[in-house]
Design an enzyme around this catalytic site. Structure first.
Site, PDB file in Angstrom:
ATOM      1  N   PRO A 131     -40.385   9.340 -14.130  1.00  0.00           N
ATOM      2  CA  PRO A 131     -39.201  10.171 -14.356  1.00  0.00           C
ATOM      3  C   PRO A 131     -39.470  11.310 -15.347  1.00  0.00           C
ATOM      4  CG  PRO A 131     -38.677   7.825 -14.628  1.00  0.00           C
ATOM      5  CD  PRO A 131     -40.162   7.929 -14.504  1.00  0.00           C
ATOM      6  N   ARG A 156     -47.892  14.907   6.328  1.00  0.00           N
ATOM      7  CA  ARG A 156     -47.465  15.771   7.430  1.00  0.00           C
ATOM      8  C   ARG A 156     -48.101  17.162   7.362  1.00  0.00           C
ATOM      9  NH1 ARG A 156     -42.625  15.796   9.010  1.00  0.00           N
ATOM     10  NH2 ARG A 156     -42.176  18.000   9.136  1.00  0.00           N
ATOM     11  N   GLU A 205     -39.777  -0.729 -17.810  1.00  0.00           N
ATOM     12  CA  GLU A 205     -39.281   0.429 -18.570  1.00  0.00           C
ATOM     13  C   GLU A 205     -40.328   1.521 -18.708  1.00  0.00           C
ATOM     14  OE1 GLU A 205     -36.040   1.225 -19.705  1.00  0.00           O
ATOM     15  OE2 GLU A 205     -35.909  -0.283 -18.142  1.00  0.00           O
ATOM     16  N   ASP A 208     -41.462  24.381   9.188  1.00  0.00           N
ATOM     17  CA  ASP A 208     -40.535  23.613   8.365  1.00  0.00           C
ATOM     18  C   ASP A 208     -39.689  24.492   7.456  1.00  0.00           C
ATOM     19  OD1 ASP A 208     -41.017  21.149   9.350  1.00  0.00           O
ATOM     20  OD2 ASP A 208     -42.256  20.464   7.680  1.00  0.00           O
TER      21      ASP A 208
HETATM   22  C1  9D3 Z   1     -34.211   4.288 -19.939  1.00  0.00           C
HETATM   23  C2  9D3 Z   1     -35.295   5.205 -19.600  1.00  0.00           C
HETATM   24  N1  9D3 Z   1     -35.634   5.213 -18.166  1.00  0.00           N
HETATM   25  C3  9D3 Z   1     -36.190   6.546 -17.843  1.00  0.00           C
HETATM   26  C4  9D3 Z   1     -35.200   7.408 -17.148  1.00  0.00           C
HETATM   27  C5  9D3 Z   1     -36.618   4.159 -17.900  1.00  0.00           C
HETATM   28  C6  9D3 Z   1     -37.116   4.130 -16.510  1.00  0.00           C
HETATM   29  C7  9D3 Z   1     -36.228   4.072 -15.430  1.00  0.00           C
HETATM   30  C8  9D3 Z   1     -36.695   3.986 -14.130  1.00  0.00           C
HETATM   31  C9  9D3 Z   1     -38.453   4.137 -16.251  1.00  0.00           C
HETATM   32  C10 9D3 Z   1     -38.935   4.050 -14.956  1.00  0.00           C
HETATM   33  C11 9D3 Z   1     -38.049   3.972 -13.894  1.00  0.00           C
HETATM   34  C12 9D3 Z   1     -38.549   3.860 -12.522  1.00  0.00           C
HETATM   35  N2  9D3 Z   1     -38.703   5.193 -11.889  1.00  0.00           N
HETATM   36  C13 9D3 Z   1     -39.877   5.669 -11.517  1.00  0.00           C
HETATM   37  O1  9D3 Z   1     -40.883   5.008 -11.673  1.00  0.00           O
HETATM   38  C14 9D3 Z   1     -39.934   7.017 -10.984  1.00  0.00           C
HETATM   39  C15 9D3 Z   1     -38.933   7.988 -10.694  1.00  0.00           C
HETATM   40  C16 9D3 Z   1     -37.501   7.953 -10.826  1.00  0.00           C
HETATM   41  O2  9D3 Z   1     -36.876   6.969 -11.251  1.00  0.00           O
HETATM   42  N3  9D3 Z   1     -36.808   9.082 -10.473  1.00  0.00           N
HETATM   43  C17 9D3 Z   1     -37.403  10.196  -9.976  1.00  0.00           C
HETATM   44  N4  9D3 Z   1     -38.718  10.281  -9.844  1.00  0.00           N
HETATM   45  C18 9D3 Z   1     -39.451   9.173 -10.201  1.00  0.00           C
HETATM   46  S1  9D3 Z   1     -41.116   9.081 -10.107  1.00  0.00           S
HETATM   47  C19 9D3 Z   1     -41.176   7.552 -10.682  1.00  0.00           C
END
Ligand code: 9D3
Length: 250
Positions: A92, A157, A119, A172
């Site tokens: 994220p 793709r 986390e 696309d």
């Molecule tokens: C409380 C903090 N959180 C961060 C926003 C912790 C957290 C939440 C969810 C850490 C990892 C995740 C799992 N998400 C992914 O691994 C992830 C992800 C996503 O949740 N949204 C958009 N792109 C991605 S890429 C990897």
């Protein structure tokens, strides 16, 4: 292209490798996918892949050591093919994925993707073993597997031979920076709505102009940011002006 994926849920990737365009591309040998479960690289009796965070707080953190050994093995396999790969963590915190990024990655001979859970991942693993972090958007998912599959689907793709020339990747949406135009097939009337006359006319130049005009109109209505990012050709400016004067609905 040789793709190495590290994940606690390798079975999820059957959705990518066994279905549709991405399944056929794999059968054709356009890419190879190797899945590695970090649990195989644990050394304790419980096969632990996570532990509690130093400093306290909620949730668990992925251990650096099993991930480090998993990454080393993935890299070693690619090195056998003469490839020194980038290691990308789906996170994220990463840079938002774009079509340009997809194109650049799809041109590489190999890649290691790390999909994490919990986390987060011990920062020292990220600092020492990961080259890049990519996000697929500002919403919270349960792990990196779906983001890894989104990235891989978009990349695969683009591989030469993955698509029939009917729906070439060049056609696309986003390639020309506009949203797709509306599509119609049989019957000629559905729910009281007729197929637009021009599409039945057989007049290819008029059809091309109508589709471009629809794309421009839809893009301005739904994604004005895309229009602002790109200059209009004279033809596009004229078609959009004409549509505006006609107040065409979308
Ligand atoms: C409380 C903090 N959180 C961060 C926003 C912790 C957290 C939440 C969810 C850490 C990892 C995740 C799992 N998400 C992914 O691994 C992830 C992800 C996503 O949740 N949204 C958009 N792109 C991605 S890429 C990897």
């Amino acid at each position: 292209m040789q793709i190495e994926v590290i994940s606690l849920f390798p079975e999820m990737f059957a959705a990518l490798s066994d279905h549709g365009v991405t399944g056929r591309a794999k059968q054709r040998g356009l890419y190879q996918l190797t899945l590695t479960n970090p649990r195989q690289y644990t050394q304790d009796v419980h096969q632990s892949v996570d532990d509690r965070p130093y400093g306290g707080g909620p949730g668990m953190v992925m251990l650096a050591e099993p991930l480090s050994r998993a990454i080393a093995d993935c890299k070693a396999r690619l090195q056998l093919h003469g490839v020194t790969p980038k290691v990308i963590h789906l996170s994220p915190r990463g840079t938002p994925l774009t079509h340009e990024k997809v194109l650049a990655l799809s041109a590489l001979p190999g890649l290691v993707l790390l999909a994490s859970r919990y986390e987060g991942v011990d920062q020292r693993l990220l600092d020492t073993q990961v080259d890049e972090e990519i996000s697929i958007g500002d919403y919270v998912l349960s792990g990196g597997e779906l983001p890894a599959m989104v990235l891989l689907d978009a990349m695969i793709r683009q591989l030469p031979g993955a698509l029939g020339d009917a729906d070439s990747a060049q056609e696309d949406s986003f390639v020309n920076g506009l949203l797709d135009y509306p599509h119609y097939t049989r019957p000629e009337e559905f729910a009281g709505l007729k197929v637009p006359e021009v599409l039945l006319s057989g007049h290819h130049e008029k059809i091309r102009q109508w589709r471009l005009q629809q794309s421009l109109w839809l893009t301005r209505a739904k994604r004005p940011d895309l229009l602002a990012a790109r200059p209009l050709t004279k033809e596009e400016a004229r078609l959009l002006q004409d549509a505006t004067l006609q107040q065409r609905d979308v």
